[in-house]
Write a protein that holds these residues in place. Structure first.
Motif: not given
Length: 347
Positions: A131-135, A141-143, A150-153, A162-164
């Protein structure tokens, strides 16, 4: 703490009787054989041999058998001092056998319970890890993607942040539920009893979950129109949490274009029963006994995709039992489920 012994003379008395009868009979027969029979001599001999035999046998029992029995109790007491040290100990073999059998049976049950607990502990640790591993991996992954360029976009940066954030919110949700379930299991449930209208509370829950239900075109409804208020005595906030979890579950596992129906019925003079019924996928019978376990999910893959901490039903059960009430479940696989719980009605 010293051991208290209950002495048994049965063995010595019966053995003395056998020895006395045999010895006296033998002496009497010899006296008759030599024509010098005297009943006074036989009586004196019988009394003497009886007294001698009794004390010798009892002494032998106490200093040999009895001492060994005491050692057995001493050894066993190391394993279960609370049960054996408080009881009288006997040299009677029947009583000793009975107590040892009882001790062995109790230990066997205790070992079986420990095995069940150990299995539950392993499963719980595996579940909470998942349960903790998934989020956590989602946020990571997003960070990582953002840090890799990707931060430049600007648009991509906003979307990934927002997803993070949603992943972090899910983590917080799980941790908060874990904190609550821990407090509930330790008995740290502070209930704030008040009198409130249960019909109005159910309607509030319907309003809160209306958008979630609309996504699957599920209708939230009462079984009939309740023109009069029904007042109950309970913790309003906790009962709202119970209703929210149960109605949310009916939506989560309900069928498209289905219904979730709530009814309120008088049970006994001062009790009502609230029923939450759906026409969803239902639950197989062998899963029902485990439904209120922490993190237990009937459909593990599908349930996780729907979100939630996996602790909802466990929390519901603890809250209802904290009110000294009962919760029930009836379900038929493929046809739907009904969760119901009792509440104290305002007098």
């Amino acid at each position: 703490m010293s051991l208290n012994f209950k002495k048994s003379y049965r063995f010595a008395v019966i053995s003395t009787l056998y020895i006395t009868l045999f010895s006296t009979g033998l002496v009497a027969g010899l006296l008759l054989l030599f024509a010098t029979f005297s009943w006074q001599f036989c009586l004196a001999f019988a009394v003497s041999i009886a007294i001698f035999s009794f004390f010798v046998l009892q002494y032998r029992v106490e200093h040999f058998i009895y001492r060994r029995v005491k050692k057995i109790y001493d050894d066993v007491s190391l394993l279960d001092s609370t049960t054996l040290r408080s009881q009288s100990i006997t040299t009677d073999m029947a009583t000793l056998t009975k107590e040892v059998k009882k001790f062995a049976t109790d230990k066997k049950l205790e070992i079986e319970n420990l095995k069940v607990r150990e299995e539950y502990r392993r499963e719980f640790l595996g579940n909470i890890s998942h349960e903790l591993k998934t989020p956590l991996f989602t946020v990571q992954g997003y960070l990582s993607t953002l840090l890799d360029g990707a931060m430049k976009d600007k648009d991509l940066r906003k979307k990934y942040l927002e997803r993070a954030e949603k992943g972090v919110e899910r983590l917080i949700y799980i941790v908060e539920d874990l904190d609550m379930i821990s407090k509930l299991e330790m008995g740290d449930l502070n209930l704030d009893f008040s009198e409130f209208n249960i019909v109005e509370l159910i309607q509030n829950v319907f309003d809160l979950l209306e958008m979630s239900a609309d996504k699957k075109n599920i209708i939230l409804m009462f079984d009939r129109k309740y023109n009069k208020s029904i007042y109950v005595k309970a913790d309003q906030e906790k009962i709202q949490q119970v209703l929210t979890n149960l109605v949310m579950n009916s939506i989560k596992y309900g069928k498209e274009n289905g219904t979730t129906e709530v009814s309120i019925e008088d049970l006994v003079k001062n009790k009502i029963i609230v029923r939450i019924r759906d026409n969803g996928e239902g639950i197989e019978k062998h899963h029902i006994p485990r439904l209120f376990e922490r993190f237990f999910r009937v459909d593990k893959s599908g349930a996780r995709s729907e979100g939630g901490s996996g602790l909802g039903l466990s929390i519901v059960k603890h809250i209802i039992e904290g009110h000294n009430e009962k919760i029930y479940i009836e379900s038929e696989f493929g046809k739907g489920s009904e969760f119901s719980f009792t509440l104290e009605k305002k007098e």
